[in-house]
Design a protein around this motif. Sequence first.
Motif, PDB file in Angstrom:
ATOM      1  N   ILE A 192       0.835  -1.202   0.000  1.00 36.73           N
ATOM      2  CA  ILE A 192       0.000   0.000   0.000  1.00 36.73           C
ATOM      3  C   ILE A 192       0.867   1.249   0.000  1.00 36.73           C
ATOM      4  O   ILE A 192       0.603   2.214  -0.734  1.00 36.73           O
ATOM      5  N   PHE A 193       1.929   1.254   0.793  1.00 38.86           N
ATOM      6  CA  PHE A 193       2.818   2.412   0.847  1.00 38.86           C
ATOM      7  C   PHE A 193       3.426   2.700  -0.519  1.00 38.86           C
ATOM      8  O   PHE A 193       3.402   3.837  -1.001  1.00 38.86           O
ATOM      9  N   ARG A 194       3.970   1.655  -1.161  1.00 39.63           N
ATOM     10  CA  ARG A 194       4.612   1.840  -2.460  1.00 39.63           C
ATOM     11  C   ARG A 194       3.585   2.188  -3.533  1.00 39.63           C
ATOM     12  O   ARG A 194       3.839   3.009  -4.417  1.00 39.63           O
ATOM     13  N   GLY A 195       2.411   1.564  -3.467  1.00 39.63           N
ATOM     14  CA  GLY A 195       1.381   1.833  -4.466  1.00 39.63           C
ATOM     15  C   GLY A 195       0.872   3.261  -4.403  1.00 39.63           C
ATOM     16  O   GLY A 195       0.750   3.929  -5.433  1.00 39.63           O
ATOM     17  N   VAL A 196       0.572   3.727  -3.195  1.00 41.72           N
ATOM     18  CA  VAL A 196       0.080   5.091  -3.042  1.00 41.72           C
ATOM     19  C   VAL A 196       1.161   6.098  -3.421  1.00 41.72           C
ATOM     20  O   VAL A 196       0.878   7.128  -4.049  1.00 41.72           O
ATOM     21  N   ALA A 197       2.414   5.808  -3.064  1.00 41.43           N
ATOM     22  CA  ALA A 197       3.502   6.720  -3.406  1.00 41.43           C
ATOM     23  C   ALA A 197       3.676   6.850  -4.920  1.00 41.43           C
ATOM     24  O   ALA A 197       4.019   7.916  -5.431  1.00 41.43           O
ATOM     25  N   SER A 198       3.416   5.757  -5.648  1.00 39.34           N
ATOM     26  CA  SER A 198       3.625   5.759  -7.094  1.00 39.34           C
ATOM     27  C   SER A 198       2.399   6.206  -7.885  1.00 39.34           C
ATOM     28  O   SER A 198       2.534   6.860  -8.924  1.00 39.34           O
ATOM     29  N   TYR A 199       1.200   5.844  -7.385  1.00 40.94           N
ATOM     30  CA  TYR A 199       0.001   6.063  -8.194  1.00 40.94           C
ATOM     31  C   TYR A 199      -1.088   6.869  -7.492  1.00 40.94           C
ATOM     32  O   TYR A 199      -2.101   7.182  -8.108  1.00 40.94           O
ATOM     33  N   GLY A 200      -0.917   7.164  -6.218  1.00 38.51           N
ATOM     34  CA  GLY A 200      -1.919   7.936  -5.496  1.00 38.51           C
ATOM     35  C   GLY A 200      -2.935   7.066  -4.767  1.00 38.51           C
ATOM     36  O   GLY A 200      -3.019   5.847  -4.967  1.00 38.51           O
ATOM     37  N   LYS A 201      -3.752   7.695  -3.929  1.00 34.05           N
ATOM     38  CA  LYS A 201      -4.705   6.978  -3.084  1.00 34.05           C
ATOM     39  C   LYS A 201      -5.787   6.215  -3.849  1.00 34.05           C
ATOM     40  O   LYS A 201      -6.317   5.226  -3.329  1.00 34.05           O
ATOM     41  N   PRO A 202      -6.173   6.637  -5.079  1.00 35.36           N
ATOM     42  CA  PRO A 202      -7.173   5.834  -5.804  1.00 35.36           C
ATOM     43  C   PRO A 202      -6.774   4.368  -5.990  1.00 35.36           C
ATOM     44  O   PRO A 202      -7.639   3.503  -6.167  1.00 35.36           O
ATOM     45  N   LEU A 203      -5.470   4.092  -5.912  1.00 33.47           N
ATOM     46  CA  LEU A 203      -5.020   2.710  -6.071  1.00 33.47           C
ATOM     47  C   LEU A 203      -5.546   1.802  -4.962  1.00 33.47           C
ATOM     48  O   LEU A 203      -5.644   0.589  -5.143  1.00 33.47           O
ATOM     49  N   LEU A 204      -5.917   2.398  -3.806  1.00 38.55           N
ATOM     50  CA  LEU A 204      -6.403   1.602  -2.683  1.00 38.55           C
ATOM     51  C   LEU A 204      -7.641   0.782  -3.065  1.00 38.55           C
ATOM     52  O   LEU A 204      -7.868  -0.302  -2.527  1.00 38.55           O
ATOM     53  N   VAL A 205      -8.429   1.299  -4.001  1.00 38.01           N
ATOM     54  CA  VAL A 205      -9.626   0.585  -4.438  1.00 38.01           C
ATOM     55  C   VAL A 205      -9.250  -0.730  -5.118  1.00 38.01           C
ATOM     56  O   VAL A 205      -9.978  -1.724  -5.025  1.00 38.01           O
ATOM     57  N   LEU A 206      -8.091  -0.748  -5.774  1.00 36.11           N
ATOM     58  CA  LEU A 206      -7.663  -1.923  -6.513  1.00 36.11           C
ATOM     59  C   LEU A 206      -6.916  -2.930  -5.646  1.00 36.11           C
ATOM     60  O   LEU A 206      -6.723  -4.072  -6.063  1.00 36.11           O
ATOM     61  N   TYR A 207      -6.488  -2.524  -4.472  1.00 39.04           N
ATOM     62  CA  TYR A 207      -5.594  -3.374  -3.689  1.00 39.04           C
ATOM     63  C   TYR A 207      -6.149  -4.766  -3.400  1.00 39.04           C
ATOM     64  O   TYR A 207      -5.433  -5.762  -3.602  1.00 39.04           O
ATOM     65  N   PRO A 208      -7.391  -4.921  -2.921  1.00 39.20           N
ATOM     66  CA  PRO A 208      -7.862  -6.286  -2.585  1.00 39.20           C
ATOM     67  C   PRO A 208      -7.769  -7.253  -3.764  1.00 39.20           C
ATOM     68  O   PRO A 208      -7.278  -8.383  -3.610  1.00 39.20           O
ATOM     69  N   ALA A 209      -8.233  -6.829  -4.933  1.00 34.53           N
ATOM     70  CA  ALA A 209      -8.198  -7.718  -6.095  1.00 34.53           C
ATOM     71  C   ALA A 209      -6.773  -7.909  -6.591  1.00 34.53           C
ATOM     72  O   ALA A 209      -6.385  -9.016  -6.990  1.00 34.53           O
ATOM     73  N   ALA A 210      -5.967  -6.851  -6.572  1.00 33.47           N
ATOM     74  CA  ALA A 210      -4.581  -6.964  -7.034  1.00 33.47           C
ATOM     75  C   ALA A 210      -3.800  -7.919  -6.144  1.00 33.47           C
ATOM     76  O   ALA A 210      -3.015  -8.744  -6.636  1.00 33.47           O
ATOM     77  N   ALA A 211      -4.006  -7.833  -4.827  1.00 33.35           N
ATOM     78  CA  ALA A 211      -3.312  -8.727  -3.907  1.00 33.35           C
ATOM     79  C   ALA A 211      -3.762 -10.174  -4.120  1.00 33.35           C
ATOM     80  O   ALA A 211      -2.947 -11.105  -4.069  1.00 33.35           O
ATOM     81  N   PHE A 212      -5.040 -10.366  -4.386  1.00 35.48           N
ATOM     82  CA  PHE A 212      -5.564 -11.714  -4.644  1.00 35.48           C
ATOM     83  C   PHE A 212      -4.929 -12.302  -5.905  1.00 35.48           C
ATOM     84  O   PHE A 212      -4.445 -13.442  -5.909  1.00 35.48           O
ATOM     85  N   PHE A 213      -4.915 -11.534  -6.984  1.00 40.25           N
ATOM     86  CA  PHE A 213      -4.316 -12.012  -8.234  1.00 40.25           C
ATOM     87  C   PHE A 213      -2.823 -12.240  -8.092  1.00 40.25           C
ATOM     88  O   PHE A 213      -2.264 -13.170  -8.665  1.00 40.25           O
ATOM     89  N   ALA A 214      -2.156 -11.377  -7.312  1.00 40.15           N
ATOM     90  CA  ALA A 214      -0.716 -11.539  -7.091  1.00 40.15           C
ATOM     91  C   ALA A 214      -0.428 -12.876  -6.413  1.00 40.15           C
ATOM     92  O   ALA A 214       0.524 -13.576  -6.764  1.00 40.15           O
ATOM     93  N   GLY A 215      -1.265 -13.218  -5.427  1.00 43.86           N
ATOM     94  CA  GLY A 215      -1.101 -14.496  -4.745  1.00 43.86           C
ATOM     95  C   GLY A 215      -1.295 -15.671  -5.677  1.00 43.86           C
ATOM     96  O   GLY A 215      -0.562 -16.671  -5.611  1.00 43.86           O
ATOM     97  N   LEU A 216      -2.259 -15.560  -6.584  1.00 43.65           N
ATOM     98  CA  LEU A 216      -2.485 -16.630  -7.564  1.00 43.65           C
ATOM     99  C   LEU A 216      -1.297 -16.762  -8.510  1.00 43.65           C
ATOM    100  O   LEU A 216      -0.853 -17.877  -8.803  1.00 43.65           O
ATOM    101  N   ARG A 217      -0.802 -15.631  -8.990  1.00 42.68           N
ATOM    102  CA  ARG A 217       0.286 -15.653  -9.969  1.00 42.68           C
ATOM    103  C   ARG A 217       1.592 -16.127  -9.341  1.00 42.68           C
ATOM    104  O   ARG A 217       2.342 -16.895  -9.940  1.00 42.68           O
TER     105      ARG A 217
END
Length: 220
Positions: A192-217
């Motif tokens: 979350i720290f790196r994502g917000v620093a790079s892309y801003g707070k709107p990225l927080l909406v994507l975090y749950p699904a992105a983390a889920f897909f990351a675990g699968l990959r």
Amino acid sequence: MRKRILIALVVLLALYLGAAWYFAGEITAFQVKTFDDVLKEDHITGYSDVGLPRPVEARVKSDDIEISGWLFLNPRPENCGVVMHHGHVSNRMGNLKFARLFWRRGCHILTFDARHHGESGGAYGTWGFKEKNDLVNVANWFMEKTGLRPEQTGIYGSSMGASIVLQAAPLLPNLAFAAVDSPFRDLKSILIFRGVASYGKPLLVLYPAAAFFAGLRGGF
């Protein structure tokens, strides 16, 4: 009207999942630096700049991949050794500037590329889930090659490497020490720290699904 709303929702869901899949790649299949990139950042040209001799090539089998690194054998050994783990997107070159601290004290040194970094194998990085076992395998290989006992051997890591050292330390309970520089607290907080620093707070909406897909990959 309901059909249009349904189509719009499907499109939005597809866009959301597509964006989450992309950022999952940023978590696990991230771009890494080259050896030259890291050397340039540290203002050195190689191991000779920090007083280290030509190393022995290290190849360590760990699970489904091969870990690549350098073994520096100290000509004036003092019965000590250190295995060094670099940070996120870096490689073995990132440890050279720290290696001299242990080299001057007569220690043998092993610096290696984490999985998905440098010349080591691995299509994905897992932020310690698999890397902690890699570090255990590398440390055991190092002790076998040098003849050092666990109580004569330490592990060192910086940034992501520091957190991996902390995860590996309980699996190597008899080592002399585990030294860490700037570890992250847990996976969620650093992502979350790196994502917000790079892309801003709107990225927080994507975090749950992105983390889920990351675990699968990445398989973690």
